[in-house]
Design a protein around this motif. Structure first.
Motif, short mmCIF file in Angstrom:
data_model
loop_
_atom_site.label_atom_id
_atom_site.label_comp_id
_atom_site.label_asym_id
_atom_site.label_seq_id
_atom_site.Cartn_x
_atom_site.Cartn_y
_atom_site.Cartn_z
N GLU A 35 38.84 47.31 31.28
CA GLU A 35 37.59 46.87 30.65
C GLU A 35 37.31 45.40 30.88
OE1 GLU A 35 35.95 44.28 27.87
OE2 GLU A 35 37.80 45.07 27.04
N ALA A 36 36.05 45.11 31.18
CA ALA A 36 35.56 43.74 31.18
C ALA A 36 34.16 43.78 30.61
CB ALA A 36 35.58 43.12 32.57
N HIS A 37 33.76 42.67 30.03
CA HIS A 37 32.45 42.63 29.35
C HIS A 37 31.66 41.39 29.70
CE1 HIS A 37 35.63 40.93 26.82
NE2 HIS A 37 34.73 40.00 26.55
N ASP A 38 32.21 40.57 30.57
CA ASP A 38 31.50 39.39 31.06
C ASP A 38 32.23 38.91 32.31
OD1 ASP A 38 33.78 38.11 30.09
OD2 ASP A 38 32.75 37.11 28.43
N ALA A 39 31.71 37.85 32.92
CA ALA A 39 32.31 37.37 34.17
C ALA A 39 33.75 36.90 33.94
CB ALA A 39 31.46 36.24 34.75
N LEU A 40 33.98 36.21 32.84
CA LEU A 40 35.32 35.65 32.60
C LEU A 40 36.36 36.76 32.43
CD1 LEU A 40 37.13 33.19 32.12
CD2 LEU A 40 36.40 33.22 29.71
N SER A 41 36.05 37.75 31.63
CA SER A 41 37.02 38.84 31.44
C SER A 41 37.20 39.62 32.74
CB SER A 41 36.61 39.75 30.29
OG SER A 41 35.30 40.24 30.44
N ALA A 42 36.16 39.71 33.56
CA ALA A 42 36.28 40.38 34.86
C ALA A 42 37.26 39.63 35.76
CB ALA A 42 34.90 40.49 35.53
N VAL A 43 37.14 38.31 35.80
CA VAL A 43 38.02 37.51 36.64
C VAL A 43 39.46 37.59 36.14
CG1 VAL A 43 38.58 35.15 37.34
CG2 VAL A 43 36.22 35.95 37.42
N ILE A 44 39.64 37.55 34.84
CA ILE A 44 41.00 37.62 34.28
C ILE A 44 41.64 38.96 34.65
CG2 ILE A 44 42.28 37.79 32.10
CD1 ILE A 44 40.30 35.63 31.00
N ALA A 45 40.89 40.05 34.55
CA ALA A 45 41.44 41.36 34.90
C ALA A 45 41.78 41.43 36.39
CB ALA A 45 40.45 42.46 34.54
N GLU A 46 40.90 40.89 37.21
CA GLU A 46 41.16 40.90 38.66
C GLU A 46 42.41 40.09 39.00
OE1 GLU A 46 38.34 38.73 41.23
OE2 GLU A 46 38.41 40.48 42.52
N ARG A 47 42.53 38.90 38.42
CA ARG A 47 43.70 38.06 38.69
C ARG A 47 44.99 38.73 38.24
NH1 ARG A 47 42.78 32.62 39.71
NH2 ARG A 47 40.71 32.49 40.64
N ALA A 48 44.90 39.51 37.17
CA ALA A 48 46.10 40.18 36.67
C ALA A 48 46.56 41.27 37.64
CB ALA A 48 45.83 40.78 35.30
N GLY A 49 45.66 41.72 38.51
CA GLY A 49 46.04 42.71 39.51
C GLY A 49 45.34 44.06 39.39
N PHE A 50 44.43 44.21 38.43
CA PHE A 50 43.69 45.46 38.37
C PHE A 50 42.83 45.61 39.62
CE2 PHE A 50 44.68 44.94 33.84
CZ PHE A 50 45.17 46.22 33.57
N LYS A 51 42.67 46.87 40.04
CA LYS A 51 41.93 47.15 41.28
C LYS A 51 40.48 47.54 41.01
CE LYS A 51 45.45 47.10 44.33
NZ LYS A 51 46.28 46.11 43.60
N GLY A 52 40.15 47.77 39.73
CA GLY A 52 38.78 48.13 39.39
C GLY A 52 38.50 47.83 37.94
N LEU A 53 37.20 47.74 37.63
CA LEU A 53 36.77 47.35 36.28
C LEU A 53 35.93 48.45 35.65
CD1 LEU A 53 35.63 43.68 37.02
CD2 LEU A 53 37.78 44.40 35.93
N TRP A 54 36.01 48.51 34.33
CA TRP A 54 35.14 49.36 33.52
C TRP A 54 34.22 48.42 32.75
CZ3 TRP A 54 33.02 53.84 32.33
CH2 TRP A 54 32.66 54.17 31.01
N ALA A 55 32.94 48.48 33.05
CA ALA A 55 31.95 47.68 32.30
C ALA A 55 31.60 48.49 31.05
CB ALA A 55 30.73 47.41 33.16
N SER A 56 32.35 48.25 30.01
CA SER A 56 32.29 49.07 28.79
C SER A 56 31.03 48.80 27.99
CB SER A 56 33.52 48.73 27.93
OG SER A 56 33.28 49.03 26.57
N GLY A 57 30.35 49.88 27.62
CA GLY A 57 29.19 49.72 26.76
C GLY A 57 29.56 49.15 25.40
#
Ligand code: SPV
Ligand code: MG
Length: 295
Positions: free
Chosen positions: A26-48
């Motif tokens: 899950e990511a809900h903004d640009a910052l959380s998206a970048v943090i998830a990517e850096r951690a090594g996740f290969k894909g994101l869920w833009a959670s409602g």
């Protein structure tokens, strides 16, 4: 994402059935998206749920689709990994669903998930009233998305709320087969139970006619090995960046109040250097030497 795709696994590849389930974080903004990517996740869920919460809305279609699309665009610019967007029930009928799916793709989404409920939807963990959409009508939403968004890499996930709504396996399976016929690329089967029994029963009957996506928010204690054994393709950690942020922010706010200052908290918050690194300030410095004061 908006950047080069080298080394990035597509969402279509992620949702394929592998030896081990793929994870979408899950990511809900640009910052959380970048943090998830850096951690090594290969894909994101833009959670409602998470995007709504970060905007100060309830997860009941209070956020407009264009507000959600704005957030998705920021995420897609910031992170290169693919984003599966929670499209709720499609923001209306077939016409709204196809319009939203097309706009989301243009703004950087790699796929959309739509659920078989009415507009406005309500979060699956709130209330016991989750009237389901008519099967044929919902299939029209799926077909309209498929016929409109012609990009073969764009993924359409059909989410079944039958178990959430209190129906049994037969209803869930009937819907899954209908949604497969309508062109869905994967089936998300959701449950609000604290154990995975009904999800695993579904997977056992379904036999991976299409890849199965699950959201183990309530049955969180189940080891991923059980999902692997059941042939689950994708596991969504649907709200965990947001809930981590809530706990961390609540904790630091309380401590600054109670400790009367910030002397004690510095080791427990991210250093500014980490923030500058996440947002690639070094790239700006390097660009300045090239464009602002070239030799
Ligand atoms: C979300 O993250 O918004 C979801 C998952 O759709 S759930 O909250 O379980 O409905
Ligand atoms: Mg949602």
């Amino acid at each position: 994402g908006g950047n080069a795709s080298e080394g990035v696994t597509t969402l279509r590849d992620l949702i394929r059935i592998h030896d081990s389930p793929s994870f979408l974080m899950e990511a809900h903004d640009a910052l959380s998206a970048v943090i998830a990517e850096r951690a090594g996740f290969k894909g994101l869920w833009a959670s409602g749920l998470s995007i709504s919460s970060s905007l100060g809305y309830r997860d009941a279609n209070e956020a407009s689709w264009s507000e959600v699309a704005d957030v998705v665009e920021r995420m897609a610019y910031a992170a290169r990994i693919p984003i599966l967007v929670d499209g709720d029930s499609g923001f209306g009928n077939f016409n709204n669903a196809r319009l939203v799916a097309g706009r989301l793709r243009k703004r950087g989404a790699s796929g959309i998930c739509i659920e078989d409920k009415a507009f406005p939807k309500m979060n699956s963990f709130i209330s016991d009233r989750h009237p389901l959409a008519d099967i044929e009508e919902f299939c029209g939403r799926l077909r309209a998305v498929k016929d409109t968004v012609l990009d073969p890499d764009f993924v359409l996930v059909a989410r079944i709320e039958a178990l959430i709504a209190g129906h049994g396996q037969d209803e869930a399976l009937d819907r899954a087969h209908a949604y497969a016929e309508a062109g869905a690329d994967a089936i998300l089967i959701h449950s609000r139970k604290s154990d995975p029994t009904e999800i695993l029963a579904f997977a056992g009957s379904w036999q991976n006619r299409l890849p199965v996506v699950i959201v183990p928010t309530k049955y969180f204690s189940t080891p991923v090995a059980e999902y692997r054994a059941a042939g689950i393709s994708t596991v969504i950690w649907a709200n965990h960046n947001m809930r981590a942020a809530i706990a961390a922010m609540r904790n630091i706010c309380n401590r600054i109040i109670h400790e009367g200052g910030i002397a004690g908290i510095e080791p427990d918050i991210a250093p500014l250097e980490e923030l500058f690194e996440l947002m690639a300030y070094d790239e700006l410095a390097a660009a300045e030497t090239r464009y602002l004061w070239p030799k």
